[in-house]
Design an enzyme around this catalytic site. Structure first.
Site, short mmCIF file in Angstrom:
data_model
loop_
_atom_site.label_atom_id
_atom_site.label_comp_id
_atom_site.label_asym_id
_atom_site.label_seq_id
_atom_site.Cartn_x
_atom_site.Cartn_y
_atom_site.Cartn_z
N ASP A 177 18.43 47.88 33.01
CA ASP A 177 17.12 47.45 32.50
C ASP A 177 16.39 46.81 33.67
OD1 ASP A 177 14.97 46.71 30.88
OD2 ASP A 177 15.99 44.99 29.98
N HIS A 218 17.40 41.69 21.67
CA HIS A 218 16.58 42.85 21.29
C HIS A 218 17.40 43.71 20.33
CE1 HIS A 218 13.46 45.70 21.32
NE2 HIS A 218 13.42 46.06 22.59
N CYS A 246 16.60 50.94 28.36
CA CYS A 246 15.75 50.73 27.18
C CYS A 246 14.31 51.15 27.44
CB CYS A 246 15.81 49.27 26.76
SG CYS A 246 15.25 48.15 28.05
N GLN A 280 16.64 47.48 19.65
CA GLN A 280 17.09 48.29 20.79
C GLN A 280 18.59 48.53 20.69
OE1 GLN A 280 14.93 49.45 23.44
NE2 GLN A 280 16.72 50.77 23.58
N ARG A 314 14.79 55.10 18.72
CA ARG A 314 14.22 53.87 18.16
C ARG A 314 13.62 54.16 16.77
NH1 ARG A 314 12.64 49.77 21.65
NH2 ARG A 314 12.17 48.67 19.71
N ARG A 331 7.50 40.40 17.81
CA ARG A 331 7.98 40.33 19.20
C ARG A 331 7.47 39.02 19.78
NH1 ARG A 331 7.92 44.97 23.76
NH2 ARG A 331 9.78 45.42 22.55
#
Ligand code: CP
Ligand code: NVA
Length: 305
Positions: free
Chosen positions: A224, A129, A264, A132, A292, A102
Protein backbone atom coordinates in the site's frame (compact mmCIF):
# COMPACT_ATOMS: atom_id res chain seq x y z
CA UNK A 1 -24.32 -7.16 15.14
CA UNK A 2 -25.63 -3.76 14.05
CA UNK A 3 -22.46 -2.14 12.67
CA UNK A 4 -19.41 -2.99 10.55
CA UNK A 5 -16.61 -1.07 12.26
CA UNK A 6 -13.83 -3.66 12.48
CA UNK A 7 -13.03 -7.20 11.30
CA UNK A 8 -12.08 -7.86 14.93
CA UNK A 9 -15.74 -7.54 15.98
CA UNK A 10 -16.77 -10.59 13.95
CA UNK A 11 -16.13 -14.30 14.49
CA UNK A 12 -14.44 -16.49 11.89
CA UNK A 13 -17.82 -18.11 11.22
CA UNK A 14 -19.51 -14.75 10.60
CA UNK A 15 -16.65 -13.59 8.34
CA UNK A 16 -16.95 -16.79 6.33
CA UNK A 17 -20.70 -16.12 6.01
CA UNK A 18 -19.94 -12.63 4.61
CA UNK A 19 -17.56 -14.23 2.09
CA UNK A 20 -20.02 -16.92 1.06
CA UNK A 21 -22.73 -14.29 0.59
CA UNK A 22 -20.33 -12.09 -1.44
CA UNK A 23 -19.55 -15.05 -3.71
CA UNK A 24 -23.25 -15.80 -4.27
CA UNK A 25 -24.14 -12.12 -4.87
CA UNK A 26 -21.28 -11.88 -7.37
CA UNK A 27 -22.51 -15.00 -9.18
CA UNK A 28 -26.09 -13.67 -9.20
CA UNK A 29 -24.85 -10.33 -10.62
CA UNK A 30 -22.83 -12.09 -13.33
CA UNK A 31 -25.85 -14.19 -14.27
CA UNK A 32 -28.02 -11.22 -15.18
CA UNK A 33 -28.17 -8.97 -12.12
CA UNK A 34 -28.98 -8.87 -8.42
CA UNK A 35 -32.54 -8.95 -7.13
CA UNK A 36 -33.82 -5.47 -6.16
CA UNK A 37 -34.11 -6.31 -2.46
CA UNK A 38 -33.23 -2.75 -1.36
CA UNK A 39 -36.17 -0.96 -3.01
CA UNK A 40 -36.64 2.34 -1.10
CA UNK A 41 -33.46 1.78 0.96
CA UNK A 42 -30.89 4.59 1.00
CA UNK A 43 -27.25 4.60 2.11
CA UNK A 44 -25.69 7.89 3.26
CA UNK A 45 -21.97 8.06 2.48
CA UNK A 46 -20.13 10.50 4.75
CA UNK A 47 -16.59 11.30 3.61
CA UNK A 48 -13.92 13.24 5.52
CA UNK A 49 -11.25 12.11 3.01
CA UNK A 50 -11.15 11.56 -0.79
CA UNK A 51 -12.19 8.27 -2.41
CA UNK A 52 -12.68 6.57 -5.77
CA UNK A 53 -13.29 2.89 -4.99
CA UNK A 54 -15.19 3.21 -1.72
CA UNK A 55 -17.49 5.90 -3.03
CA UNK A 56 -18.29 4.33 -6.40
CA UNK A 57 -18.45 0.70 -5.25
CA UNK A 58 -20.84 1.48 -2.38
CA UNK A 59 -23.02 3.63 -4.65
CA UNK A 60 -23.12 0.93 -7.34
CA UNK A 61 -23.69 -1.85 -4.77
CA UNK A 62 -26.82 -0.04 -3.59
CA UNK A 63 -28.02 0.51 -7.21
CA UNK A 64 -27.43 -3.15 -8.14
CA UNK A 65 -29.59 -4.15 -5.18
CA UNK A 66 -32.37 -1.73 -6.13
CA UNK A 67 -31.52 0.98 -3.57
CA UNK A 68 -29.88 4.38 -3.68
CA UNK A 69 -26.93 6.22 -2.13
CA UNK A 70 -26.22 9.83 -1.15
CA UNK A 71 -22.69 11.26 -1.26
CA UNK A 72 -21.94 13.75 1.51
CA UNK A 73 -18.60 15.50 1.04
CA UNK A 74 -16.30 16.78 3.82
CA UNK A 75 -17.44 20.32 3.00
CA UNK A 76 -21.12 19.48 3.49
CA UNK A 77 -21.09 17.56 6.78
CA UNK A 78 -18.09 18.92 8.70
CA UNK A 79 -18.33 15.93 11.04
CA UNK A 80 -17.60 17.16 14.59
CA UNK A 81 -16.91 20.66 13.28
CA UNK A 82 -20.09 22.16 11.80
CA UNK A 83 -22.13 19.85 13.97
CA UNK A 84 -21.41 17.27 16.69
CA UNK A 85 -21.03 13.63 15.63
CA UNK A 86 -23.86 12.65 17.99
CA UNK A 87 -26.21 15.13 16.29
CA UNK A 88 -25.20 14.06 12.76
CA UNK A 89 -25.82 10.42 13.73
CA UNK A 90 -29.28 11.11 15.13
CA UNK A 91 -30.36 13.39 12.27
CA UNK A 92 -29.25 10.96 9.54
CA UNK A 93 -30.94 8.09 11.42
CA UNK A 94 -34.25 9.84 10.72
CA UNK A 95 -33.64 10.14 6.97
CA UNK A 96 -31.76 7.10 5.65
CA UNK A 97 -31.45 3.37 6.35
CA UNK A 98 -27.69 2.92 6.78
CA UNK A 99 -24.53 5.10 6.92
CA UNK A 100 -21.04 4.48 5.59
CA UNK A 101 -18.42 6.89 6.97
CA UNK A 102 -14.77 7.51 6.06
CA UNK A 103 -13.05 9.38 8.88
CA UNK A 104 -9.66 10.40 10.22
CA UNK A 105 -10.00 9.53 13.91
CA UNK A 106 -11.26 5.96 14.45
CA UNK A 107 -13.11 7.14 17.57
CA UNK A 108 -15.35 9.23 15.28
CA UNK A 109 -16.81 6.22 13.46
CA UNK A 110 -17.34 4.52 16.84
CA UNK A 111 -19.05 7.69 18.07
CA UNK A 112 -21.37 7.64 15.03
CA UNK A 113 -22.25 4.02 15.80
CA UNK A 114 -22.93 4.87 19.44
CA UNK A 115 -25.49 7.54 18.57
CA UNK A 116 -27.09 6.25 15.36
CA UNK A 117 -30.12 4.00 15.52
CA UNK A 118 -29.25 2.61 12.07
CA UNK A 119 -26.18 0.54 11.06
CA UNK A 120 -22.79 2.25 10.58
CA UNK A 121 -20.16 0.92 8.17
CA UNK A 122 -16.54 2.03 8.55
CA UNK A 123 -15.32 3.08 5.08
CA UNK A 124 -11.75 3.58 6.39
CA UNK A 125 -10.32 5.31 9.44
CA UNK A 126 -6.74 6.16 10.37
CA UNK A 127 -6.73 2.84 12.28
CA UNK A 128 -8.33 0.28 9.92
CA UNK A 129 -10.14 -0.42 6.64
CA UNK A 130 -12.48 -3.39 7.21
CA UNK A 131 -14.38 -3.14 3.88
CA UNK A 132 -11.03 -3.42 2.13
CA UNK A 133 -10.20 -6.43 4.32
CA UNK A 134 -13.40 -8.19 3.21
CA UNK A 135 -12.71 -7.52 -0.49
CA UNK A 136 -9.11 -8.70 -0.02
CA UNK A 137 -10.28 -11.94 1.59
CA UNK A 138 -12.79 -12.45 -1.26
CA UNK A 139 -9.99 -11.99 -3.82
CA UNK A 140 -7.65 -14.42 -2.02
CA UNK A 141 -10.50 -16.90 -1.51
CA UNK A 142 -11.37 -16.81 -5.23
CA UNK A 143 -7.72 -17.41 -6.12
CA UNK A 144 -6.93 -20.21 -3.68
CA UNK A 145 -10.33 -21.60 -2.59
CA UNK A 146 -9.45 -21.25 1.10
CA UNK A 147 -7.50 -18.88 3.36
CA UNK A 148 -6.29 -21.62 5.72
CA UNK A 149 -2.53 -22.22 5.68
CA UNK A 150 -1.75 -19.56 3.05
CA UNK A 151 1.24 -17.26 3.61
CA UNK A 152 0.24 -13.63 3.22
CA UNK A 153 2.94 -10.96 3.39
CA UNK A 154 2.35 -7.25 3.77
CA UNK A 155 5.33 -5.10 2.77
CA UNK A 156 5.55 -1.38 3.58
CA UNK A 157 3.85 0.89 6.12
CA UNK A 158 2.12 -0.79 9.08
CA UNK A 159 -1.06 1.15 8.32
CA UNK A 160 -4.88 0.92 8.42
CA UNK A 161 -5.04 -1.53 5.50
CA UNK A 162 -2.45 -3.79 7.17
CA UNK A 163 -4.51 -3.91 10.38
CA UNK A 164 -7.69 -5.16 8.66
CA UNK A 165 -5.71 -7.58 6.47
CA UNK A 166 -3.94 -9.03 9.53
CA UNK A 167 -7.23 -9.46 11.35
CA UNK A 168 -9.05 -11.21 8.52
CA UNK A 169 -6.04 -13.45 7.80
CA UNK A 170 -5.64 -14.38 11.46
CA UNK A 171 -9.37 -15.02 11.92
CA UNK A 172 -9.58 -17.21 8.80
CA UNK A 173 -6.39 -19.17 9.45
CA UNK A 174 -3.88 -17.61 7.03
CA UNK A 175 -0.30 -17.00 8.20
CA UNK A 176 0.46 -13.27 8.19
CA UNK A 177 3.92 -11.75 7.84
CA UNK A 178 4.58 -8.03 7.87
CA UNK A 179 7.82 -6.24 6.93
CA UNK A 180 8.04 -2.53 7.73
CA UNK A 181 10.89 -0.10 8.23
CA UNK A 182 11.81 0.49 11.88
CA UNK A 183 9.52 3.17 13.29
CA UNK A 184 6.67 2.32 10.88
CA UNK A 185 5.48 -0.90 12.54
CA UNK A 186 1.81 -1.78 12.92
CA UNK A 187 -0.02 -0.34 15.96
CA UNK A 188 0.69 -2.49 19.03
CA UNK A 189 -2.96 -2.99 20.02
CA UNK A 190 -3.96 -4.13 16.51
CA UNK A 191 -0.96 -6.43 16.31
CA UNK A 192 -1.65 -8.02 19.69
CA UNK A 193 -5.28 -8.59 18.73
CA UNK A 194 -4.09 -10.21 15.48
CA UNK A 195 -1.78 -12.55 17.42
CA UNK A 196 -4.68 -13.57 19.64
CA UNK A 197 -6.90 -14.32 16.61
CA UNK A 198 -4.06 -16.30 14.99
CA UNK A 199 -3.59 -18.37 18.16
CA UNK A 200 -7.32 -19.18 18.05
CA UNK A 201 -7.27 -20.21 14.37
CA UNK A 202 -3.92 -22.02 14.53
CA UNK A 203 -2.10 -19.61 12.19
CA UNK A 204 0.96 -17.43 12.76
CA UNK A 205 1.92 -13.75 12.84
CA UNK A 206 5.47 -12.84 11.94
CA UNK A 207 6.73 -9.26 12.42
CA UNK A 208 9.90 -8.35 10.51
CA UNK A 209 11.88 -5.44 9.12
CA UNK A 210 13.44 -7.38 6.22
CA UNK A 211 11.20 -7.47 3.10
CA UNK A 212 13.32 -10.23 1.50
CA UNK A 213 12.89 -12.59 4.43
CA UNK A 214 9.19 -11.66 4.59
CA UNK A 215 8.33 -12.67 1.01
CA UNK A 216 10.03 -16.10 1.13
CA UNK A 217 7.27 -18.71 0.62
CA UNK A 218 4.61 -16.01 0.19
CA UNK A 219 1.38 -16.94 -1.64
CA UNK A 220 0.32 -13.29 -1.54
CA UNK A 221 2.42 -10.12 -1.46
CA UNK A 222 0.42 -7.05 -0.47
CA UNK A 223 1.53 -3.45 -0.44
CA UNK A 224 0.00 0.00 0.00
CA UNK A 225 1.04 3.64 -0.18
CA UNK A 226 3.95 4.77 1.99
CA UNK A 227 2.02 7.93 2.93
CA UNK A 228 -1.63 7.55 3.91
CA UNK A 229 -4.28 10.25 3.70
CA UNK A 230 -3.66 12.72 6.52
CA UNK A 231 0.12 12.13 6.60
CA UNK A 232 0.94 14.29 3.57
CA UNK A 233 3.42 16.49 5.45
CA UNK A 234 5.58 13.37 6.03
CA UNK A 235 5.76 12.45 2.31
CA UNK A 236 9.40 13.48 1.74
CA UNK A 237 10.64 11.82 4.93
CA UNK A 238 8.83 8.60 4.04
CA UNK A 239 10.09 8.63 0.43
CA UNK A 240 13.63 8.54 1.86
CA UNK A 241 12.93 5.59 4.22
CA UNK A 242 10.71 3.24 2.20
CA UNK A 243 12.47 2.47 -1.14
CA UNK A 244 13.92 -0.87 0.13
CA UNK A 245 10.28 -1.94 0.60
CA UNK A 246 9.27 -1.41 -3.05
CA UNK A 247 7.39 -4.36 -4.52
CA UNK A 248 9.29 -4.82 -7.78
CA UNK A 249 10.02 -7.79 -10.05
CA UNK A 250 13.15 -8.75 -8.09
CA UNK A 251 11.22 -8.95 -4.79
CA UNK A 252 8.32 -10.85 -6.40
CA UNK A 253 10.84 -13.38 -7.79
CA UNK A 254 11.86 -14.22 -4.20
CA UNK A 255 8.33 -15.46 -3.33
CA UNK A 256 6.52 -18.62 -4.51
CA UNK A 257 6.42 -18.98 -8.28
CA UNK A 258 2.65 -18.39 -8.50
CA UNK A 259 2.50 -15.62 -5.88
CA UNK A 260 -0.22 -13.03 -6.41
CA UNK A 261 0.36 -9.33 -5.77
CA UNK A 262 -2.32 -7.16 -4.20
CA UNK A 263 -2.69 -3.44 -3.46
CA UNK A 264 -5.79 -1.68 -2.14
CA UNK A 265 -5.14 1.28 -4.52
CA UNK A 266 -4.61 4.15 -5.14
CA UNK A 267 -1.09 3.07 -6.17
CA UNK A 268 1.91 5.34 -6.36
CA UNK A 269 3.60 3.63 -9.27
CA UNK A 270 7.39 3.80 -9.06
CA UNK A 271 7.19 4.09 -5.27
CA UNK A 272 5.64 1.15 -3.36
CA UNK A 273 4.99 -0.82 -6.58
CA UNK A 274 6.50 -0.77 -10.06
CA UNK A 275 4.47 -0.65 -13.28
CA UNK A 276 6.02 -3.98 -14.23
CA UNK A 277 4.50 -5.68 -11.18
CA UNK A 278 1.22 -3.72 -11.09
CA UNK A 279 0.53 -4.60 -14.74
CA UNK A 280 2.29 -7.99 -14.77
CA UNK A 281 1.05 -11.59 -14.56
CA UNK A 282 1.16 -11.78 -10.72
CA UNK A 283 -1.02 -8.68 -10.27
CA UNK A 284 -4.58 -9.02 -8.99
CA UNK A 285 -5.02 -5.27 -8.42
CA UNK A 286 -8.06 -4.76 -10.63
CA UNK A 287 -10.04 -7.91 -9.72
CA UNK A 288 -9.35 -6.89 -6.12
CA UNK A 289 -10.73 -3.38 -6.69
CA UNK A 290 -13.74 -4.88 -8.50
CA UNK A 291 -14.41 -7.16 -5.52
CA UNK A 292 -15.08 -4.14 -3.30
CA UNK A 293 -18.47 -4.04 -5.04
CA UNK A 294 -19.48 -7.58 -4.11
CA UNK A 295 -17.88 -7.75 -0.66
CA UNK A 296 -19.75 -4.57 0.27
CA UNK A 297 -23.03 -5.92 -1.12
CA UNK A 298 -22.65 -8.76 1.39
CA UNK A 299 -22.00 -6.29 4.23
CA UNK A 300 -25.03 -4.20 3.23
CA UNK A 301 -27.30 -7.26 2.97
CA UNK A 302 -26.20 -8.53 6.39
CA UNK A 303 -26.76 -5.14 8.06
CA UNK A 304 -29.95 -3.85 6.38
CA UNK A 305 -32.95 -5.72 7.73
N1 CP B 1 -8.95 1.28 -1.62
C1 CP B 1 -9.74 2.33 -1.36
O1 CP B 1 -10.39 2.41 -0.30
O2 CP B 1 -9.78 3.28 -2.34
P1 CP B 1 -10.45 4.72 -2.25
O3 CP B 1 -9.63 5.52 -1.26
O4 CP B 1 -10.38 5.29 -3.63
O5 CP B 1 -11.85 4.56 -1.75
N1 NVA C 1 -3.55 3.52 3.62
C1 NVA C 1 -4.25 4.29 2.63
C2 NVA C 1 -5.39 3.52 2.07
C3 NVA C 1 -6.20 4.20 1.02
C4 NVA C 1 -7.36 3.39 0.55
C5 NVA C 1 -4.74 5.59 3.23
O1 NVA C 1 -5.25 5.57 4.36
O2 NVA C 1 -4.59 6.64 2.60
Amino acid sequence: MKDFIAIADYSAKELQEFLDLAVSLKTEWKNGGNKPIFKDKVLAMVFQKPSLRTRVSFDMAMRHLGGDALYLSPAEIGLGKRESIADVARVLSGYVDIIMARVFDHAHVEELAKWASIPIINGLSDYNHPCQGMADALTIYEEYGDMKGLNITFVGDGNNVAVSLLHICAKLGANFTVATPKGYEMPVAGLEQGKKFAAESGSSVNVLNDPHEAVKNADVIYTDTWTSMGQEEETKKRQAVFPPYQVNAALVAEAKENVIVMHCLPAHRGEEITDEVADGPHSRLFPQAHNRLHAQKAILVKLIQ
